[in-house]
Design a protein around this motif. Sequence first.
Motif, PDB file in Angstrom:
ATOM      1  N   PHE A 134      -4.570   3.784   9.272  1.00 45.98           N
ATOM      2  CA  PHE A 134      -5.139   3.681   7.927  1.00 45.98           C
ATOM      3  C   PHE A 134      -4.704   2.373   7.281  1.00 45.98           C
ATOM      4  O   PHE A 134      -5.516   1.631   6.723  1.00 45.98           O
ATOM      5  N   PHE A 135      -3.402   2.082   7.344  1.00 41.89           N
ATOM      6  CA  PHE A 135      -2.904   0.858   6.730  1.00 41.89           C
ATOM      7  C   PHE A 135      -3.404  -0.378   7.475  1.00 41.89           C
ATOM      8  O   PHE A 135      -3.722  -1.391   6.857  1.00 41.89           O
ATOM      9  N   TRP A 136      -3.480  -0.334   8.796  1.00 35.33           N
ATOM     10  CA  TRP A 136      -3.973  -1.471   9.587  1.00 35.33           C
ATOM     11  C   TRP A 136      -5.369  -1.870   9.104  1.00 35.33           C
ATOM     12  O   TRP A 136      -5.664  -3.040   8.910  1.00 35.33           O
ATOM     13  N   LYS A 137      -6.228  -0.872   8.903  1.00 25.83           N
ATOM     14  CA  LYS A 137      -7.590  -1.151   8.440  1.00 25.83           C
ATOM     15  C   LYS A 137      -7.569  -1.762   7.041  1.00 25.83           C
ATOM     16  O   LYS A 137      -8.331  -2.688   6.748  1.00 25.83           O
ATOM     17  N   PHE A 138      -6.689  -1.264   6.172  1.00 25.49           N
ATOM     18  CA  PHE A 138      -6.526  -1.845   4.839  1.00 25.49           C
ATOM     19  C   PHE A 138      -6.071  -3.298   4.956  1.00 25.49           C
ATOM     20  O   PHE A 138      -6.603  -4.184   4.289  1.00 25.49           O
TER      21      PHE A 138
ATOM     22  N   THR B  66      -6.381  -5.440   7.475  1.00 26.55           N
ATOM     23  CA  THR B  66      -7.377  -6.349   8.042  1.00 26.55           C
ATOM     24  C   THR B  66      -8.490  -6.646   7.034  1.00 26.55           C
ATOM     25  O   THR B  66      -9.092  -7.725   7.092  1.00 26.55           O
ATOM     26  N   LYS B  67      -8.766  -5.715   6.136  1.00 32.07           N
ATOM     27  CA  LYS B  67      -9.784  -5.966   5.099  1.00 32.07           C
ATOM     28  C   LYS B  67      -9.275  -6.904   4.016  1.00 32.07           C
ATOM     29  O   LYS B  67      -9.990  -7.777   3.539  1.00 32.07           O
ATOM     30  N   THR B  68      -8.015  -6.702   3.604  1.00 35.72           N
ATOM     31  CA  THR B  68      -7.485  -7.463   2.478  1.00 35.72           C
ATOM     32  C   THR B  68      -6.756  -8.736   2.912  1.00 35.72           C
ATOM     33  O   THR B  68      -6.582  -9.641   2.106  1.00 35.72           O
ATOM     34  N   ARG B  69      -6.290  -8.762   4.161  1.00 35.97           N
ATOM     35  CA  ARG B  69      -5.514  -9.907   4.704  1.00 35.97           C
ATOM     36  C   ARG B  69      -4.333 -10.272   3.822  1.00 35.97           C
ATOM     37  O   ARG B  69      -3.996 -11.413   3.635  1.00 35.97           O
TER      38      ARG B  69
ATOM     39  N   CYS C 216       0.854  -1.188   0.000  1.00 37.71           N
ATOM     40  CA  CYS C 216       0.000   0.000   0.000  1.00 37.71           C
ATOM     41  C   CYS C 216       0.889   1.237   0.000  1.00 37.71           C
ATOM     42  O   CYS C 216       1.965   1.232   0.603  1.00 37.71           O
ATOM     43  N   ARG C 217       0.431   2.286  -0.663  1.00 31.89           N
ATOM     44  CA  ARG C 217       1.118   3.582  -0.641  1.00 31.89           C
ATOM     45  C   ARG C 217       0.130   4.615  -0.116  1.00 31.89           C
ATOM     46  O   ARG C 217      -0.993   4.706  -0.585  1.00 31.89           O
ATOM     47  N   LEU C 218       0.578   5.380   0.871  1.00 27.59           N
ATOM     48  CA  LEU C 218      -0.236   6.431   1.462  1.00 27.59           C
ATOM     49  C   LEU C 218       0.433   7.768   1.170  1.00 27.59           C
ATOM     50  O   LEU C 218       1.622   7.940   1.445  1.00 27.59           O
ATOM     51  N   ARG C 219      -0.339   8.695   0.606  1.00 28.58           N
ATOM     52  CA  ARG C 219       0.150  10.060   0.372  1.00 28.58           C
ATOM     53  C   ARG C 219      -0.712  11.009   1.169  1.00 28.58           C
ATOM     54  O   ARG C 219      -1.936  10.966   1.101  1.00 28.58           O
ATOM     55  N   LYS C 220      -0.036  11.863   1.918  1.00 26.93           N
ATOM     56  CA  LYS C 220      -0.731  12.836   2.762  1.00 26.93           C
ATOM     57  C   LYS C 220       0.098  14.115   2.743  1.00 26.93           C
ATOM     58  O   LYS C 220       1.113  14.202   3.433  1.00 26.93           O
ATOM     59  N   GLY C 221      -0.312  15.068   1.924  1.00 27.45           N
ATOM     60  CA  GLY C 221       0.465  16.294   1.789  1.00 27.45           C
ATOM     61  C   GLY C 221       1.842  15.976   1.241  1.00 27.45           C
ATOM     62  O   GLY C 221       1.981  15.332   0.208  1.00 27.45           O
ATOM     63  N   ALA C 222       2.877  16.401   1.942  1.00 31.31           N
ATOM     64  CA  ALA C 222       4.253  16.175   1.517  1.00 31.31           C
ATOM     65  C   ALA C 222       4.797  14.822   1.952  1.00 31.31           C
ATOM     66  O   ALA C 222       5.929  14.471   1.642  1.00 31.31           O
ATOM     67  N   LEU C 223       3.993  14.055   2.675  1.00 30.72           N
ATOM     68  CA  LEU C 223       4.422  12.750   3.190  1.00 30.72           C
ATOM     69  C   LEU C 223       3.950  11.624   2.278  1.00 30.72           C
ATOM     70  O   LEU C 223       2.793  11.592   1.870  1.00 30.72           O
TER      71      LEU C 223
END
Length: 126
Positions: free
Chosen positions: A116-120, A122-125, A67-74
């Motif tokens: 955010f990633f934890w929830k992803f 647990t949904k996708t396993r 998974c890739r998470l983008r949040k502003g400059a992060l």
Amino acid sequence: MKSVYVVAAVIRRGNFVLLASRPQDKPPFGWEFPGGKVEAGETPEKALARELREELALNGCVGDTLCRLRKGALMIDFLRTAIAPDAVPAPQENQSVKWCTLDDGVPEGLLANDEFFWKFLTKTRQ
């Protein structure tokens, strides 16, 4: 604003996932997937392997991006990572580690981006 590229290790043993606390001198405080910043000239895989050695004295075999998470400059890439079955994390930066089961919901104190990633996860396993 300067962009920050971070990699995080998703280390599993069955239904358990390894989390590490943030070092006491590096806010924000709480629990996260272990990892750190990618330095200039490093690949994400090399950066994560280095961070695991430096922070937890672990040799990790870094795999694909889950998974890739983008949040502003992060930007955070969560990478599948394997360690030896008998490997024991040895925190080097005055932090703690724990194994959390995916069946118990979001661990208390998990940082927002990691939640955010934890929830992803647990949904996708994955």
